[in-house]
Structures are given as C-alpha cells and as structure tokens.
Design an enzyme around this catalytic site. Structure first.
Site, PDB file in Angstrom:
ATOM      1  N   ASP A  98       0.841  -1.208   0.000  1.00 21.10           N
ATOM      2  CA  ASP A  98       0.000   0.000   0.000  1.00 21.10           C
ATOM      3  C   ASP A  98       0.873   1.254   0.000  1.00 21.10           C
ATOM      4  O   ASP A  98       1.781   1.372   0.822  1.00 21.10           O
ATOM      5  CB  ASP A  98      -0.902  -0.035   1.252  1.00 21.10           C
ATOM      6  CG  ASP A  98      -2.049   0.957   1.184  1.00 21.10           C
ATOM      7  OD1 ASP A  98      -1.874   2.058   0.612  1.00 21.10           O
ATOM      8  OD2 ASP A  98      -3.128   0.638   1.721  1.00 21.10           O
ATOM      9  N   HIS A 100      -0.480   4.494   0.060  1.00 20.39           N
ATOM     10  CA  HIS A 100      -1.178   5.677   0.580  1.00 20.39           C
ATOM     11  C   HIS A 100      -0.556   6.144   1.893  1.00 20.39           C
ATOM     12  O   HIS A 100      -0.478   5.355   2.847  1.00 20.39           O
ATOM     13  CB  HIS A 100      -2.656   5.351   0.804  1.00 20.39           C
ATOM     14  CG  HIS A 100      -3.371   4.999  -0.468  1.00 20.39           C
ATOM     15  ND1 HIS A 100      -3.410   3.725  -0.950  1.00 20.39           N
ATOM     16  CD2 HIS A 100      -4.050   5.770  -1.344  1.00 20.39           C
ATOM     17  CE1 HIS A 100      -4.098   3.714  -2.083  1.00 20.39           C
ATOM     18  NE2 HIS A 100      -4.494   4.947  -2.363  1.00 20.39           N
ATOM     19  N   SER A 151      -5.292  -4.211   2.198  1.00 19.12           N
ATOM     20  CA  SER A 151      -4.436  -3.796   3.311  1.00 19.12           C
ATOM     21  C   SER A 151      -5.008  -4.222   4.655  1.00 19.12           C
ATOM     22  O   SER A 151      -4.267  -4.465   5.609  1.00 19.12           O
ATOM     23  CB  SER A 151      -4.236  -2.284   3.306  1.00 19.12           C
ATOM     24  OG  SER A 151      -3.615  -1.903   2.112  1.00 19.12           O
TER      25      SER A 151
END
Ligand code: B1M
Length: 213
Positions: A98, A100, A151
């Site tokens: 991930d 982000h 996630s």
C-alpha cells in the site's frame, strides 16, 4: 465559490494556484485541523468518488495528493503544539503493498505535536521490516495504516507475524478500508497484545494518550 468550496476545489483540480492565500484566509477563522478535516478532506472524498467512477486517472489523483500534502505542510507550523514532555515512542508504517501515506503522515504530525517521538517507516512496509525496526527502536506502540481493502487483510498477516516474533506492544490500526468490527473480529484474535482501531488522526491521539496514561 465560497472559501470552503475553493479549498476543496484545489484538491479536486490538483491545482495550487491561489491555494496559500486561501489557506491564510481560512486560518483567520478556523484551526489547521478544522481546515484539513473540513474542506480539504471533502475535496479528497470527491477525488475518491470521481476516481471510482473512472472520471479521474491515477496521475490526476496524484496531483490532488500533492495539493493535500502541500496544504498539510503549510498548515503544520500553525498547529497547536504540546511538547512539554515525551509521552512515548510510536512507530508508524503503511502496510505491505500500500502506497497511501497522507493519512499516516497526518497521524505522525498530530502525535509529534503532542509529545510523541515518532519513527515513521514509510510505505509498503513488510512485516519483516516492522519486526526488525521494532527490535532496533523498542517503541511503546506500533501504528499501522492502510487504505486498500487488501491492506486490511495485510494487517491480519502483520499481526500474526508480530506475534510469532514475540512482540506484544499495543498496535493501533487505521485507514479507510478498515472498520472497528474488522479490527475486533479479524485482527485482534491474531495478536497477543492490545489492538486499537482509530477512525481518524485525532482518535489516534486520544488512544495514544490513553495508553500512555
Ligand atoms: Co488510491 N485508492 N489508489 N491513490 N486513493 C483509494 C484508497 C480508493 C478508495 C479510491 C477509489 O477507488 N474510490 C481506492 C481503494 C479501493 C479499495 O481497495 N477498496 C484506491 C485505489 C484503487 C488505488 C490504486 C490501486 C489505483 C491504481 O493504481 N489503479 C493505487 C494503489 C497503489 C497501492 O497502494 N499499491 C492508488 C494510488 C493512489 C495515489 C498514489 C494516486 C494516491 C495516494 C498518494 C499518497 O498517499 N501519497 C491515491 C489517493 C490520494 C487516494 C484517495 C483519493 C485519497 C486518500 C487520501 O489521501 N485521503 C482514496 C479515496 C478516499 O480515501 N476517498 C484512494 C486523505 C487522508 C487524510 O485520509 O488516508 O483515509 P486517510 O486517513 C484518515 C483516516 O483513514 C485515518 O486518519 C486519517 C484522517 O485523520 N487513518 C489513520 C489513516 N491511517 C491511520 C493510521 C492510524 C490512525 C488513523 O494509526 C496508526
């Protein structure tokens, strides 16, 4: 457009043209966090909606993310600071797979402004790396962030690996794809220590404060 609408539109349009003067204007009546959690987050939600409808491409979302990051960086020095004593050390990571990191970095800023020493491991951090860093840094808690549906599952795997490594410090988890229920039913049973769900960065601070009390 109203000031709030303009602030949201900088994020949606991915444009910084006029951003700083409008942030200064907003600071006259709102706190930095009110500006972030209000109009800027509204802009981000709209970006998410447009992206979901295939009305934006990744490159455009990246520009929106740039505007959000620039805004947070600009607002950060205006945030209330409460650094009287070091309350504890917290390690933060966006989980494996991930990228982000805006939410995680906001959590970092808020915790750091409130007396926590933060070790930010960055994005796409596999469990092995978290375990290695834990042994080196000996933090009081580990914070995991992730926005993708996969996630949430990765957090379950990370919790399992941490447990296998004999780690049991409190874990704090957050991010859009996660829920309190998933945390309680799927992550908590896999871990030896406490697993706490934070719905946003302020909630994360409240939880950290409860832990350090
Ligand atoms: Co992506 N992305 N993205 N993206 N992106 C989402 C998450 C998505 C919901 C958009 C959508 O489709 N509507 C969707 C996920 C779908 C899913 O899994 N169900 C998605 C997708 C699909 C993807 C890609 C797969 C797209 C692609 O490549 N085809 C790809 C994934 C790459 C990867 O990770 N392997 C991708 C890429 C990107 C960009 C790189 C372009 C960019 C990220 C840039 C960056 O972070 N540096 C991006 C962005 C910006 C988004 C949206 C639009 C906004 C996320 C954001 O920054 N929000 C997002 C849609 C959305 O969320 N509305 C989306 C603002 C931020 C402050 O909020 O991170 O939620 P947030 O953090 C909050 C809370 O969640 C909480 O506190 C914060 C607020 O106080 N929190 C914690 C978060 N972590 C915490 C940890 C804590 C405590 C609280 O304690 C440890």
């Amino acid at each position: 457009l109203s000031l709030e609408e303009r602030l949201a539109s900088y994020v949606v349009e991915g444009s910084k043209e006029g951003l700083i003067p409008d942030l200064n204007e907003a600071l006259k009546k709102s706190s930095p966090l009110q500006i972030i959690n209000g109009p800027l987050m509204e802009g981000m939600s709209e970006v998410g909606r447009l992206f979901n409808n295939n009305e934006l491409i990744v490159a455009e979302v990246l520009q929106s993310a740039e505007v959000m990051k620039a805004s947070v960086a600009y607002l950060e020095p205006f945030m209330e600071k409460n650094e009287s004593s070091v309350k504890g050390k917290i390690m933060l990571a966006t989980v494996k797979g991930d990228v982000h990191d805006i939410g995680k970095n906001l959590v970092e800023i808020i915790l750091a402004n409130n007396g926590y020493h933060i070790v930010n491991l960055g994005i796409k951090v596999p469990p092995e790396q978290i375990i290695e860093a834990y042994r080196r840094e000996q933090p009081d808690a580990i914070g995991l962030s992730g926005l993708l549906v996969k996630s949430a599952q990765q957090m379950v795997l990370t919790a399992q690996d941490l447990k296998t490594a004999g780690i049991s410090v409190p874990i704090m988890v957050g991010g859009a794809a996660l829920t309190r229920k998933f945390t309680r039913t799927r992550i908590r049973p896999e871990y030896e220590g406490m697993v706490l769900y934070a719905k946003d960065a302020m909630d994360g601070l409240d939880l950290a404060n409860k832990l350090s009390d």
